[in-house]
Design a protein around this motif. Structure first.
Motif, PDB file in Angstrom:
ATOM      1  N   SER A  13     -35.395 -96.403   9.764  1.00 16.63           N
ATOM      2  CA  SER A  13     -36.469 -97.352  10.069  1.00 16.63           C
ATOM      3  C   SER A  13     -36.142 -98.718   9.509  1.00 16.63           C
ATOM      4  CB  SER A  13     -37.787 -96.875   9.460  1.00 16.63           C
ATOM      5  OG  SER A  13     -38.152 -95.651  10.006  1.00 16.63           O
ATOM      6  N   HIS A  15     -32.967-100.974   7.139  1.00 18.54           N
ATOM      7  CA  HIS A  15     -31.658-101.060   6.483  1.00 18.54           C
ATOM      8  C   HIS A  15     -31.626-102.397   5.749  1.00 18.54           C
ATOM      9  CE1 HIS A  15     -26.974-101.264   6.958  1.00 18.54           C
ATOM     10  NE2 HIS A  15     -27.375-101.546   5.736  1.00 18.54           N
ATOM     11  N   GLN A  26     -30.911-105.933   7.393  1.00 20.18           N
ATOM     12  CA  GLN A  26     -30.012-105.653   8.518  1.00 20.18           C
ATOM     13  C   GLN A  26     -30.783-105.129   9.729  1.00 20.18           C
ATOM     14  OE1 GLN A  26     -26.960-106.559   8.288  1.00 20.18           O
ATOM     15  NE2 GLN A  26     -26.531-106.623   6.108  1.00 20.18           N
ATOM     16  N   HIS A  27     -31.795-104.318   9.461  1.00 12.72           N
ATOM     17  CA  HIS A  27     -32.623-103.750  10.528  1.00 12.72           C
ATOM     18  C   HIS A  27     -34.014-103.518   9.968  1.00 12.72           C
ATOM     19  CE1 HIS A  27     -33.886-101.339  13.946  1.00 12.72           C
ATOM     20  NE2 HIS A  27     -34.318-100.425  13.085  1.00 12.72           N
ATOM     21  N   ASP A  28     -35.039-103.834  10.735  1.00 11.41           N
ATOM     22  CA  ASP A  28     -36.414-103.618  10.300  1.00 11.41           C
ATOM     23  C   ASP A  28     -37.221-103.051  11.459  1.00 11.41           C
ATOM     24  OD1 ASP A  28     -38.904-103.557   9.186  1.00 11.41           O
ATOM     25  OD2 ASP A  28     -38.975-105.671   8.654  1.00 11.41           O
ATOM     26  N   GLY A  29     -37.433-101.759  11.426  1.00 11.15           N
ATOM     27  CA  GLY A  29     -38.228-101.095  12.440  1.00 11.15           C
ATOM     28  C   GLY A  29     -39.595-100.712  11.930  1.00 11.15           C
ATOM     29  N   TYR A  52     -30.450-109.537  11.023  1.00  8.72           N
ATOM     30  CA  TYR A  52     -30.514-109.078  12.417  1.00  8.72           C
ATOM     31  C   TYR A  52     -30.536-110.249  13.391  1.00  8.72           C
ATOM     32  CZ  TYR A  52     -35.492-109.571  11.227  1.00  8.72           C
ATOM     33  OH  TYR A  52     -36.701-110.027  10.768  1.00  8.72           O
TER      34      TYR A  52
END
Length: 66
Positions: A13, A15, A26-29, A52
């Motif tokens: 979910s 990073h 790096q990633h945000d879900g 991102y």
């Protein structure tokens, strides 16, 4: 999570890395953006990189460009 045939399904979910004393998202879900949560906890925007986004577009955000 595991499927019936013993195949593992995995997805992050979020990073986040710490690189050169900055927080690199790096990633945000997540539903509520992790950068906003960090700011609420007192982390300055200059210490958060929205990785991102491509490097050439980061200058248009309120966050670190690194």
């Amino acid at each position: 999570m595991w499927k019936n045939n013993n195949t593992r399904i995995y997805g992050c979910s979020i990073h986040v890395d710490i690189i050169d004393s900055k927080i690199w998202v790096q990633h945000d879900g997540t539903e509520e953006a992790i950068a906003d949560q960090l700011i609420e906890k007192g982390v300055p925007k200059k210490d958060i990189v929205l990785a991102y986004h491509p490097p050439n577009l980061r200058k248009y955000t309120e966050f670190a460009e690194c």
